[in-house]
Design a protein around this motif. Structure first.
Motif, PDB file in Angstrom:
ATOM      1  N   GLY A 105       0.824  -1.205   0.000  1.00 17.69           N
ATOM      2  CA  GLY A 105       0.000   0.000   0.000  1.00 17.69           C
ATOM      3  C   GLY A 105       0.857   1.252   0.000  1.00 17.69           C
ATOM      4  N   VAL A 106       0.222   2.381   0.222  1.00 17.74           N
ATOM      5  CA  VAL A 106       0.941   3.660   0.273  1.00 17.74           C
ATOM      6  C   VAL A 106       0.403   4.522   1.422  1.00 17.74           C
ATOM      7  N   VAL A 107       1.245   5.462   1.845  1.00 11.93           N
ATOM      8  CA  VAL A 107       0.793   6.537   2.730  1.00 11.93           C
ATOM      9  C   VAL A 107       0.223   7.621   1.816  1.00 11.93           C
ATOM     10  N   CYS A 108      -0.944   8.123   2.130  1.00 17.56           N
ATOM     11  CA  CYS A 108      -1.494   9.200   1.302  1.00 17.56           C
ATOM     12  C   CYS A 108      -2.415  10.073   2.144  1.00 17.56           C
ATOM     13  N   SER A 109      -2.742  11.225   1.616  1.00 20.62           N
ATOM     14  CA  SER A 109      -3.722  12.076   2.280  1.00 20.62           C
ATOM     15  C   SER A 109      -5.095  11.403   2.159  1.00 20.62           C
ATOM     16  N   ALA A 110      -5.917  11.580   3.185  1.00 20.86           N
ATOM     17  CA  ALA A 110      -7.269  11.021   3.106  1.00 20.86           C
ATOM     18  C   ALA A 110      -8.034  11.626   1.928  1.00 20.86           C
ATOM     19  N   MET A 111      -7.611  12.835   1.525  1.00 21.61           N
ATOM     20  CA  MET A 111      -8.242  13.489   0.368  1.00 21.61           C
ATOM     21  C   MET A 111      -7.983  12.700  -0.925  1.00 21.61           C
ATOM     22  N   GLU A 112      -6.913  11.914  -0.928  1.00 17.37           N
ATOM     23  CA  GLU A 112      -6.565  11.136  -2.134  1.00 17.37           C
ATOM     24  C   GLU A 112      -7.086   9.706  -2.048  1.00 17.37           C
ATOM     25  N   ALA A 113      -7.625   9.339  -0.872  1.00 13.33           N
ATOM     26  CA  ALA A 113      -7.938   7.924  -0.631  1.00 13.33           C
ATOM     27  C   ALA A 113      -8.995   7.392  -1.593  1.00 13.33           C
ATOM     28  N   SER A 114     -10.032   8.163  -1.803  1.00 10.53           N
ATOM     29  CA  SER A 114     -11.122   7.687  -2.648  1.00 10.53           C
ATOM     30  C   SER A 114     -10.616   7.403  -4.078  1.00 10.53           C
ATOM     31  N   ARG A 115      -9.860   8.353  -4.631  1.00  6.67           N
ATOM     32  CA  ARG A 115      -9.326   8.185  -5.986  1.00  6.67           C
ATOM     33  C   ARG A 115      -8.369   6.992  -6.047  1.00  6.67           C
ATOM     34  N   LEU A 116      -7.440   6.906  -5.084  1.00  7.43           N
ATOM     35  CA  LEU A 116      -6.457   5.813  -5.119  1.00  7.43           C
ATOM     36  C   LEU A 116      -7.121   4.456  -4.905  1.00  7.43           C
ATOM     37  N   SER A 117      -8.163   4.437  -4.081  1.00  7.70           N
ATOM     38  CA  SER A 117      -8.874   3.190  -3.842  1.00  7.70           C
ATOM     39  C   SER A 117      -9.512   2.696  -5.143  1.00  7.70           C
ATOM     40  N   LYS A 118     -10.072   3.647  -5.913  1.00  5.70           N
ATOM     41  CA  LYS A 118     -10.671   3.268  -7.215  1.00  5.70           C
ATOM     42  C   LYS A 118      -9.602   2.801  -8.181  1.00  5.70           C
ATOM     43  N   GLU A 119      -8.473   3.525  -8.205  1.00  7.05           N
ATOM     44  CA  GLU A 119      -7.424   3.203  -9.180  1.00  7.05           C
ATOM     45  C   GLU A 119      -6.702   1.895  -8.853  1.00  7.05           C
ATOM     46  N   LEU A 120      -6.502   1.626  -7.564  1.00  6.04           N
ATOM     47  CA  LEU A 120      -5.609   0.523  -7.169  1.00  6.04           C
ATOM     48  C   LEU A 120      -6.330  -0.649  -6.525  1.00  6.04           C
ATOM     49  N   GLY A 121      -7.606  -0.470  -6.233  1.00  5.75           N
ATOM     50  CA  GLY A 121      -8.389  -1.570  -5.651  1.00  5.75           C
ATOM     51  C   GLY A 121      -8.445  -1.476  -4.135  1.00  5.75           C
ATOM     52  N   LYS A 122      -9.486  -2.050  -3.592  1.00  6.60           N
ATOM     53  CA  LYS A 122      -9.738  -1.925  -2.143  1.00  6.60           C
ATOM     54  C   LYS A 122      -8.738  -2.698  -1.295  1.00  6.60           C
ATOM     55  N   GLU A 123      -8.036  -3.653  -1.899  1.00  9.40           N
ATOM     56  CA  GLU A 123      -7.082  -4.451  -1.122  1.00  9.40           C
ATOM     57  C   GLU A 123      -5.724  -3.763  -0.986  1.00  9.40           C
ATOM     58  N   PHE A 124      -5.520  -2.668  -1.711  1.00  8.98           N
ATOM     59  CA  PHE A 124      -4.247  -1.934  -1.620  1.00  8.98           C
ATOM     60  C   PHE A 124      -4.364  -1.007  -0.420  1.00  8.98           C
ATOM     61  N   CYS A 125      -3.458  -1.207   0.535  1.00 11.03           N
ATOM     62  CA  CYS A 125      -3.601  -0.572   1.853  1.00 11.03           C
ATOM     63  C   CYS A 125      -3.301   0.938   1.807  1.00 11.03           C
ATOM     64  N   LEU A 126      -4.250   1.739   2.268  1.00 10.09           N
ATOM     65  CA  LEU A 126      -4.062   3.197   2.293  1.00 10.09           C
ATOM     66  C   LEU A 126      -3.929   3.651   3.744  1.00 10.09           C
ATOM     67  N   VAL A 127      -2.815   4.274   4.028  1.00 10.61           N
ATOM     68  CA  VAL A 127      -2.496   4.735   5.388  1.00 10.61           C
ATOM     69  C   VAL A 127      -2.536   6.258   5.363  1.00 10.61           C
TER      70      VAL A 127
END
Ligand code: C5P
Length: 240
Positions: free
Chosen positions: A160-182
């Motif tokens: 996964g990646v560390v990211c701003s919560a503001m980017e979480a929705s976009r990254l979740s769509k792009e990379l899939g729900k199993e890619f860990c967002l911190v």
């Protein structure tokens, strides 16, 4: 979330131990429950106190995110990641801009450890503006650079990646729900923003796709850290 990402204790809050020394960090940890949170140890505390503090907190039952953001040649990063994995940390991170070979080497190294911590990438530091990136001859918009590095991290085997919560929705769509967002920059409703500019509440961040919330001062500076953590856990547990 997969069991691998979810880990031993099911708390999704990582308390950031931004303290100058072990004494203050341990005093805070004595007020926390190791099944109710995880802990993040960064460069200042680690440089001052070293692996002894990490081992001490692991012995107390805490999952540790070792936030040292490794970035070097593949062999050096791989060796450092292996050392961190052998220490027993639960999560560690590397700069995705170190490139594919570096990230793949890190992945391979931690797989050889008896412990297999989550390996997380850092994309674009939130302190860097479009102008700062321009000085590095990176001329695409910041969000595109974040996506590029997050995609590279995923293809290089990171969890996964560390990211701003503001980017979480976009990254979740792009990379899939199993890619860990911190995600750091989290503030419970009606608390001080401190120096954070773009904040989200715990509920909004989880709803946006965050897996783990990095929270420092709202907990560490509270009169009753345990109660604040408990309230945040109750809030996010009621979402699922
Ligand atoms: O006290 P606060 O909740 O603002 O602490 C957030 C933690 O997350 C700090 O350790 C900070 O360095 C870290 N962090 C951040 N923003 C980033 C990356 C890390 O706030 N983009």
């Amino acid at each position: 979330m997969s069991d691998r990402i979810l880990s031993r204790n099911r708390s999704r809050v990582i308390v950031s131990l931004d303290f100058p020394d072990a004494k203050q960090a341990v005093t805070l940890c004595e007020k926390l429950d190791s099944s109710a949170c995880k802990l993040k140890i960064g460069k200042e505390l680690f440089t001052r106190e070293g692996p002894v503090l990490v081992e001490q907190l692991i012995a107390k039952g805490f999952d540790i995110f070792l936030d040292l953001k490794y970035h070097d040649i593949p062999n050096t990063v791989a060796s450092a990641c292996r050392a961190a994995a052998d220490l027993g940390v639960w999560m560690l991170n590397v700069h995705a801009s170190g490139g594919r070979a570096m990230m793949e080497a890190a992945r391979e190294a931690i797989e050889q450890s008896a412990n297999s911590p989550l390996l997380i990438g850092v994309t674009v530091l939130t302190s860097l503006s479009k102008e700062d990136l321009g000085e590095l001859d990176i001329n695409k918009p910041v969000d595109q650079q974040v996506s590029l590095l997050a995609n590279l991290a995923k293809r290089s085997g990171l969890d996964g990646v560390v990211c701003s919560a503001m980017e979480a929705s976009r990254l979740s769509k792009e990379l899939g729900k199993e890619f860990c967002l911190v995600t750091p920059g989290i503030r419970p409703a009606n608390t001080s923003n401190d120096d954070q500019k773009r904040i989200m509440t715990p509920t909004d961040a989880i709803n946006a796709g965050s897996h783990y919330l990095v929270i420092g001062r709202p907990i560490t500076r509270a009169d009753d850290p345990f109660a604040v953590l408990d309230k945040i856990n109750s809030e996010i547990n009621s979402i699922n």
